[in-house]
Scaffold this active site. Structure first.
Site, short mmCIF file in Angstrom:
data_model
loop_
_atom_site.label_atom_id
_atom_site.label_comp_id
_atom_site.label_asym_id
_atom_site.label_seq_id
_atom_site.Cartn_x
_atom_site.Cartn_y
_atom_site.Cartn_z
CB ALA A 34 -0.96 0.13 1.34
CD GLU A 60 1.24 -6.00 5.04
OE1 GLU A 60 2.11 -6.94 5.63
OE2 GLU A 60 0.65 -6.07 4.20
#
Ligand code: 3HC
Ligand code: NAI
Length: 697
Positions: free
Chosen positions: A63, A127
């Site tokens: 992202a 992440e």
């Protein structure tokens, strides 16, 4: 079609190419045209299969982290919406992966029916390193491909795996033998030809069924993966999400994953860790080193001194692939140094992280000498001899006589004036400080000390070489102790007085442990050896009532079985010692100090606030280029908890006004300089400013 997404046709295969430099992050401006291209391919009857490939150096690396906390992150089409669309396609979609498929990038690939990887590719869900968990189905889809045990290990560690490991684990379906896109197209055509069924990952159940029947193996994997989470929320959330993938239906687990993601992304720990991600990259941008500057070539490295630091520094370079010559004063000193190096590699072999052959190969990259002439062909020479200006100057004088023109001459000094060292040579522009941290082969921080005359290309070379050997470099200016040790001095200044006034070593250490430090200052002192500071104090004519008394009684810390604490034979666990409590009381009495209860808040205010204050002084003096550089120094070199983002980021969350107010209080009460608020800090507090540029707390 857009600047970011192009579509080409190869027979019945639509090849969708994404191009969002530098790392193809999934920014909104990429998601939007990608969504449209996928819809168009779905609706075009002539298209029978889809390949998603990326231009540039890598597949999608996640992202777009800069969008987090802004409306763009959630704007439609969101990443989960993209994944859902992909997964619902009635024709096979193939991800063609080169470089790195990370985070949301891998999640998008997992929503495809198939994945083909270049042989140099890496895939992972990092992440957790940003204080997050995969928020677009990674925790729900990966276990369906690799099994929940392996998935939890990958997701909690955040470490990527290479293409062959990914193939073996089942993350990718094939490794390209030749051109990646061509092979991915051929793969898609073959799947179209074989007619499917093209089972989306969400519908694959075989890898999670065993854990559904019996969770014990999975729970053991969770325990192993979450052994050291040090107060961080994300690793535990990752494990919860993977457990949900096993115990709940797909859609429910996906929904819960999203909720956990939203909770974390808005929390302070993730903000802190994202700050550190960008801070590390920002630290590479050094004022005065323009784009035109080119690094010098470094092919051979010399290290002077084979003691604690020299040995570790030499290992770091050898591990990074450089041949290293170590110079010592005598063959005996070389023997000692090499025995330690051999022992350290031996430990890696016994732990299974290094093979015997690799060890032998590394040992073969070292040369040894007692003769300076043997360093004449080195491009970089690092001195790690005793911390005495006279010795350093003598060493640099000799180096000046033998080093080839353009060789970089570096000192590992902890405190000394790099400009004075440089002045002992006829080439101060080639002299720089390279301050490694102990153990130098393990610790990632490298303070690059920029002297008055250090040339920009020397700085750039130091930065380049540092990254090649896996260090996190930060450029700092010349002052006593540079950034890290200077702030450490401020953090430690009140330690003895807190003890005399009523705190105990265990109370102070607990406040530090609760804050998230790996250990408190007294346990740390015992580990490092109290005699080091004692000798240092003696050489400077300084004293410390309690520290000196402990050393005089032969209590040097863990190595003598007692220091501020007691240690049982063979154990590193500190046990509070009533004798130390008595000694502290005695010293307080001698000095007429009235002992009282000290609150935990007072401990924080008198240790961490002076450290922030010193950080502000360091910024005023331009010893550090920016607050985030200080955060990188402290999180990589001194164990400052990453979930708090480093001292200057933490100061913002604590509130600069509050810090100034309490420093003023303590300054008024004690008159001590460590509490006198730095002008910059005061100004920022008055203006409502913040070190991180975020709105003030
Ligand atoms: N978003 C925004 N910018 C990013 C980015 C990302 N995901 N990844 C890298 N960048 C930027 C960097 O800040 C840097 O910018 P700069 O040049 O202005 O300093 C530039 O891209 C190049 O990055 P690096 O210097 O790190 O380049 P390298 O070639 O050394 O490394 C990399 C490339 C391995 C891809 C590395 O950048 C990296 O690890 N990136 C982060 C990967 C990651 O954490 N992905 C997960 C994101 S969170 C997510 O996906 C949530 C989802 O689950 C919903
Ligand atoms: P050490 O005492 O373990 O090693 C110093 C070595 O240098 C010894 O082996 C000695 O024989 C050798 N030596 C001394 N003079 C020499 C000379 N003229 N020529 C060749 N070799 C010589 O010391 P340590 O701890 O390795 O420290 C070295 C330097 O690194 C110091 O400047 C110190 O401040 C700095 N440093 C130390 C850290 C630590 O945690 N020990 C951390 C960061 C920096």
């Amino acid at each position: 079609m857009s600047d970011y997404v192009t579509v080409a046709r190869d027979g019945a295969i639509a090849v969708i190419t994404l191009d969002n430099p530098p790392v193809n992050a999934l920014s909104h401006h990429l998601r939007e045209p990608l969504f449209k291209a996928l819809e168009a391919a779905r609706d075009d009857a002539a298209v029978e299969g889809i390949v998603i490939a990326c231009a540039g150096r890598t597949f999608i690396s996640g992202a777009d982290i800069t969008e987090f906390g802004t409306p763009k992150a959630l704007a439609s089409p969101s990443l989960p919406e993209l994944c859902a669309l992909l997964e619902s396609l009635p024709k096979p979609a193939v991800a063609a992966i080169h470089g790195t498929a990370l985070g949301g990038g891998l999640e998008l690939a997992l929503a495809c029916h198939y994945r083909v990887a270049d042989k140099g590719a890496k895939v992972g869900l990092p992440e957790v390193k940003l204080g997050l968990l995969p928020g677009a189905g990674g925790t729900v889809r990966l276990p369906r491909l690799v099994g929940p045990e392996k998935a939890v290990a990958m997701i909690v560690s955040g470490n990527p795996i290479n293409a062959s490991a990914a193939l073996e684990a089942g993350v990718v379906d094939a490794i390209a033998a030749g051109d990646l896109t061509a092979d991915a197209i051929a793969f898609a055509k073959a799947r179209v030809a074989d007619g499917g069924p093209h089972v989306p990952v969400r519908d694959r159940d075989d890898k999670i069924a065993p854990a559904r029947a019996d969770l014990s193996g999975f729970e053991a994997a969770v325990k192993e993966a979450t052994r050291k989470t040090r107060g961080l929320e994300a690793p535990l959330a990752c494990a919860t999400a993977v457990r949900n993938a096993v115990t709940l239906p797909f859609d429910e687990a996906l929904k819960k994953e999203r909720e956990l993601f939203i909770g974390l992304v808005n929390g302070v720990q993730s903000r802190a860790q994202r700050h550190l991600f960008f801070a590390e990259r920002e630290a590479a941008k050094v004022p005065g080193v323009s784009k035109e500057v080119q690094p010098r070539a470094v092919k051979k490295v010399g290290v002077i001194g084979a003691g604690t630091m020299g040995g570790g520094i030499a290992m770091s370079f050898v591990n990074g692939g450089y041949p290293v010559t170590i110079l010592e004063m005598s063959d005996e000193a070389l023997d000692r140094g090499f025995a330690t190096i051999d022992k350290n590699y031996g430990i890696s072999v016994s732990r299974g992280s290094l093979s015997e052959e690799a060890k032998a190969e590394r040992m073969g990259r070292f040369s040894r000498t007692t003769n300076y002439a043997d360093l004449a062909d080195c491009d970089l020479i690092i001195e790690a001899v005793f911390e005495e200006m006279g010795v350093k100057k003598e060493v640099f004088g000799r180096l000046d006589a033998i080093a080839k023109p353009g060789a970089i001459l570096a000192s590992n000094t902890s405190y000394l004036d790099v400009d004075e060292i440089a002045a002992s040579t006829g080439r101060p522009q080639d002299v720089v400080g390279l301050h490694f941290f102990s153990p130098a082969n393990v610790m990632r921080l490298l303070e690059i000390v920029r002297g008055d005359k250090t040339a920009p290309d020397v700085l750039l070379t130091a930065l380049t070489v540092a990254r090649k050997i896996g260090k996190v470099p930060v450029v700092v200016g010349v002052c006593h102790g540079f950034v890290g040790n200077r702030m450490l001095g401020a953090r430690s200044a009140e330690g003895e007085d807190l003890l005399l006034e009523g705190a105990s070593p265990e109370q102070i250490d607990k406040v530090f442990a609760d804050f998230g430090w790996p250990m408190g200052p007294f346990a740390m002192g015992d580990l490092a050896g109290l005699d080091i500071g004692w000798r240092n104090r003696k050489s400077l004519g300084k004293t410390a009532a309690i520290g000196d008394a402990l050393c005089e009684a032969g209590r040097f810390g863990q190595k003598t079985g007692k220091g501020f604490y007691l240690y049982e034979q063979g154990s590193r666990k500190p046990i509070p010692d009533p004798e130390v409590a008595k000694l502290i009381e005695e010293k307080a009495r001698e000095r007429g100090v009235n002992r009282r209860d000290i609150s935990d808040d007072e401990i924080t205010e008198r240790t961490l606030y002076p450290m922030i204050n010193e950080g502000a002084r360091i910024l005023e003096e331009k010893i550090a280029a920016r607050p985030s550089d200080i955060d990188i120094v402290w999180t990589n070199g001194y164990g400052f908890p990453i979930g708090k983002g480093g001292p200057m980021f933490w100061a913002d969350t604590e509130g600069l006004r509050k810090i100034v107010e309490r420093l003023e209080y303590w300054h008024g009460k004690t008159g001590k300089d460590v509490f006198k608020p730095a002008a910059l800090l005061k100004q920022m507090a008055e203006d409502g400013g913040s070190f991180s540029g975020r709105p003030a707390a």
